[in-house]
Design a protein around this motif. Sequence first.
Motif, PDB file in Angstrom:
ATOM      1  N   ARG A 139      70.171 104.127  47.777  1.00 40.66           N
ATOM      2  CA  ARG A 139      69.145 104.577  48.711  1.00 40.66           C
ATOM      3  C   ARG A 139      68.736 106.022  48.445  1.00 40.66           C
ATOM      4  NH1 ARG A 139      69.342 107.168  53.458  1.00 40.66           N
ATOM      5  NH2 ARG A 139      71.622 107.152  53.424  1.00 40.66           N
ATOM      6  N   THR A 140      69.651 106.816  47.904  1.00 40.51           N
ATOM      7  CA  THR A 140      69.387 108.249  47.744  1.00 40.51           C
ATOM      8  C   THR A 140      69.476 108.754  46.304  1.00 40.51           C
ATOM      9  OG1 THR A 140      71.730 108.715  48.172  1.00 40.51           O
ATOM     10  CG2 THR A 140      70.213 108.784  50.060  1.00 40.51           C
ATOM     11  N   HIS A 141      70.141 108.000  45.432  1.00 38.09           N
ATOM     12  CA  HIS A 141      70.433 108.502  44.095  1.00 38.09           C
ATOM     13  C   HIS A 141      70.041 107.503  43.007  1.00 38.09           C
ATOM     14  CE1 HIS A 141      72.818 111.375  46.360  1.00 38.09           C
ATOM     15  NE2 HIS A 141      73.044 112.061  45.252  1.00 38.09           N
ATOM     16  N   ALA A 142      69.885 108.041  41.810  1.00 40.88           N
ATOM     17  CA  ALA A 142      69.660 107.231  40.617  1.00 40.88           C
ATOM     18  C   ALA A 142      70.917 107.223  39.769  1.00 40.88           C
ATOM     19  CB  ALA A 142      68.505 107.787  39.811  1.00 40.88           C
ATOM     20  N   LEU A 143      71.261 106.070  39.227  1.00 41.66           N
ATOM     21  CA  LEU A 143      72.308 105.961  38.221  1.00 41.66           C
ATOM     22  C   LEU A 143      71.634 105.593  36.910  1.00 41.66           C
ATOM     23  CD1 LEU A 143      73.733 104.466  41.018  1.00 41.66           C
ATOM     24  CD2 LEU A 143      75.681 104.861  39.493  1.00 41.66           C
ATOM     25  N   ARG A 201      59.898 109.651  30.733  1.00 40.94           N
ATOM     26  CA  ARG A 201      59.852 110.942  31.439  1.00 40.94           C
ATOM     27  C   ARG A 201      60.752 110.914  32.671  1.00 40.94           C
ATOM     28  NH1 ARG A 201      54.307 110.380  30.107  1.00 40.94           N
ATOM     29  NH2 ARG A 201      53.864 109.578  32.203  1.00 40.94           N
ATOM     30  N   TRP A 202      60.763 109.799  33.376  1.00 40.92           N
ATOM     31  CA  TRP A 202      61.590 109.671  34.577  1.00 40.92           C
ATOM     32  C   TRP A 202      63.073 109.774  34.209  1.00 40.92           C
ATOM     33  CZ3 TRP A 202      65.397 106.724  36.743  1.00 40.92           C
ATOM     34  CH2 TRP A 202      65.510 106.731  38.141  1.00 40.92           C
ATOM     35  N   ILE A 203      63.464 109.094  33.137  1.00 42.00           N
ATOM     36  CA  ILE A 203      64.858 109.146  32.691  1.00 42.00           C
ATOM     37  C   ILE A 203      65.231 110.566  32.300  1.00 42.00           C
ATOM     38  CG2 ILE A 203      66.404 108.459  30.812  1.00 42.00           C
ATOM     39  CD1 ILE A 203      65.109 105.664  30.978  1.00 42.00           C
ATOM     40  N   THR A 204      64.370 111.222  31.524  1.00 39.79           N
ATOM     41  CA  THR A 204      64.660 112.594  31.092  1.00 39.79           C
ATOM     42  C   THR A 204      64.871 113.513  32.289  1.00 39.79           C
ATOM     43  OG1 THR A 204      63.362 112.298  29.071  1.00 39.79           O
ATOM     44  CG2 THR A 204      63.780 114.558  29.787  1.00 39.79           C
ATOM     45  N   GLY A 209      65.109 112.544  44.123  1.00 42.42           N
ATOM     46  CA  GLY A 209      64.096 113.579  44.187  1.00 42.42           C
ATOM     47  C   GLY A 209      63.925 114.357  42.906  1.00 42.42           C
ATOM     48  N   CYS A 210      64.749 114.094  41.866  1.00 35.71           N
ATOM     49  CA  CYS A 210      64.579 114.782  40.590  1.00 35.71           C
ATOM     50  C   CYS A 210      63.271 114.407  39.907  1.00 35.71           C
ATOM     51  CB  CYS A 210      65.750 114.457  39.648  1.00 35.71           C
ATOM     52  SG  CYS A 210      67.325 115.166  40.151  1.00 35.71           S
ATOM     53  N   GLY A 211      62.681 113.295  40.298  1.00 36.69           N
ATOM     54  CA  GLY A 211      61.433 112.852  39.694  1.00 36.69           C
ATOM     55  C   GLY A 211      60.651 111.995  40.662  1.00 36.69           C
ATOM     56  N   PRO A 212      59.444 111.572  40.273  1.00 30.86           N
ATOM     57  CA  PRO A 212      58.644 110.688  41.125  1.00 30.86           C
ATOM     58  C   PRO A 212      59.278 109.309  41.221  1.00 30.86           C
ATOM     59  CG  PRO A 212      57.641 110.905  38.968  1.00 30.86           C
ATOM     60  CD  PRO A 212      58.795 111.871  38.997  1.00 30.86           C
ATOM     61  N   ASP A 213      58.606 108.397  41.901  1.00 30.91           N
ATOM     62  CA  ASP A 213      59.149 107.054  42.052  1.00 30.91           C
ATOM     63  C   ASP A 213      59.301 106.385  40.690  1.00 30.91           C
ATOM     64  OD1 ASP A 213      60.205 104.982  43.496  1.00 30.91           O
ATOM     65  OD2 ASP A 213      58.273 103.991  43.807  1.00 30.91           O
ATOM     66  N   LEU A 214      60.211 105.448  40.600  1.00 32.60           N
ATOM     67  CA  LEU A 214      60.509 104.767  39.340  1.00 32.60           C
ATOM     68  C   LEU A 214      59.269 104.042  38.822  1.00 32.60           C
ATOM     69  CD1 LEU A 214      62.888 104.105  37.412  1.00 32.60           C
ATOM     70  CD2 LEU A 214      63.253 102.037  38.765  1.00 32.60           C
ATOM     71  N   PRO A 215      58.822 104.355  37.592  1.00 37.08           N
ATOM     72  CA  PRO A 215      57.612 103.709  37.054  1.00 37.08           C
ATOM     73  C   PRO A 215      57.798 102.214  36.828  1.00 37.08           C
ATOM     74  CG  PRO A 215      58.155 105.714  35.836  1.00 37.08           C
ATOM     75  CD  PRO A 215      59.346 105.391  36.698  1.00 37.08           C
ATOM     76  N   ARG A 216      56.690 101.540  36.633  1.00 35.33           N
ATOM     77  CA  ARG A 216      56.710 100.112  36.337  1.00 35.33           C
ATOM     78  C   ARG A 216      57.367  99.871  34.976  1.00 35.33           C
ATOM     79  NH1 ARG A 216      51.566 101.230  37.700  1.00 35.33           N
ATOM     80  NH2 ARG A 216      50.912 100.921  35.531  1.00 35.33           N
ATOM     81  N   GLU A 217      57.886  98.663  34.789  1.00 33.87           N
ATOM     82  CA  GLU A 217      58.568  98.295  33.551  1.00 33.87           C
ATOM     83  C   GLU A 217      57.689  98.522  32.325  1.00 33.87           C
ATOM     84  OE1 GLU A 217      61.996  97.261  31.798  1.00 33.87           O
ATOM     85  OE2 GLU A 217      61.850  96.481  33.838  1.00 33.87           O
ATOM     86  N   GLU A 218      56.404  98.223  32.439  1.00 36.70           N
ATOM     87  CA  GLU A 218      55.508  98.315  31.287  1.00 36.70           C
ATOM     88  C   GLU A 218      55.098  99.748  30.959  1.00 36.70           C
ATOM     89  OE1 GLU A 218      53.053  97.020  34.911  1.00 36.70           O
ATOM     90  OE2 GLU A 218      55.017  96.603  34.012  1.00 36.70           O
ATOM     91  N   GLU A 257      72.656 117.080  46.954  1.00 39.50           N
ATOM     92  CA  GLU A 257      71.482 117.462  46.166  1.00 39.50           C
ATOM     93  C   GLU A 257      71.824 117.821  44.726  1.00 39.50           C
ATOM     94  OE1 GLU A 257      73.387 121.193  47.518  1.00 39.50           O
ATOM     95  OE2 GLU A 257      72.991 119.229  48.415  1.00 39.50           O
ATOM     96  N   ALA A 258      73.120 117.851  44.383  1.00 36.40           N
ATOM     97  CA  ALA A 258      73.550 118.272  43.054  1.00 36.40           C
ATOM     98  C   ALA A 258      73.562 117.100  42.078  1.00 36.40           C
ATOM     99  CB  ALA A 258      74.938 118.904  43.127  1.00 36.40           C
ATOM    100  N   ARG A 259      73.384 117.421  40.803  1.00 33.42           N
ATOM    101  CA  ARG A 259      73.446 116.427  39.728  1.00 33.42           C
ATOM    102  C   ARG A 259      74.891 116.312  39.224  1.00 33.42           C
ATOM    103  NH1 ARG A 259      68.085 116.622  36.665  1.00 33.42           N
ATOM    104  NH2 ARG A 259      66.728 117.892  37.957  1.00 33.42           N
ATOM    105  N   ARG A 260      75.252 115.095  38.801  1.00 33.76           N
ATOM    106  CA  ARG A 260      76.577 114.858  38.228  1.00 33.76           C
ATOM    107  C   ARG A 260      76.441 113.935  37.024  1.00 33.76           C
ATOM    108  NH1 ARG A 260      76.623 115.262  43.589  1.00 33.76           N
ATOM    109  NH2 ARG A 260      78.259 116.484  44.629  1.00 33.76           N
TER     110      ARG A 260
END
Length: 221
Positions: free
Chosen positions: A168-172, A213-216, A197-206, A75-78
């Motif tokens: 499956r569980t993390h974002a890079l 906001r998702w990246i931040t 879980g740090c943010g909602p689902d990945l938004p659409r490209e457009e 659950e930790a950020r790296r």
Amino acid sequence: MPIPVHAFAHRPLTAAAVAELVALPAELHIHYDDVEAVILQRGWSWEHDLVCDSFRTGYGHVLCAEGGNPFGQPEARRFLVFGEVYPVDPDDESMTNGPWLYGLMDDWQEQAGWSGRRTGTDQDCEYVLAQAARAVTEYLGSAPERTILSSAAVVTGPALTHRVWRTRTHALVLGPAADNGPYGYLTHLQLSYTPLGCGPDLPREEDEDGLARWITAHVDW
């Protein structure tokens, strides 16, 4: 037209370094009192100057881990820092920050395996990011799902490219990030590995605003 930066430094990111980062959450959790022994066994070291309370990995990059313990804890950020940028500040025409910030940039550049220069451009930084993106793609076996230029809302300095992959569980997230070191005026080039879980689902490209906001949400504490 290329946008200038005062200085930048970097150490190339490799597929092996990416693999090590991605493996950390699945490792056996180490009690904080035992972290010292484990990092020495791995050929790592503590890093307190370039980024507060972080680690120097065996590949020579700087690793920031939420809670000060990189081992286990899915659950930790790296955040793996492989580049540092001193961006030109259009509101600092007198260069009042210049002398001491150049010294800090020298500290990064003088680390083993790091290189850099004083005066550069955003294109120099983009080259480093593109090289790092190839390493992530090599390890994951897939191209990024999203690619977007950063903005002042995401990070200080010139607009640089963010690239996003997901497991499956993390974002890079590969790209520029706010400096969480002891100074606050520089920009990291980093690979973030954070729970989805740090943010909602990945938004659409457009949806560029939603994607910013998702990246931040995934590249900062």
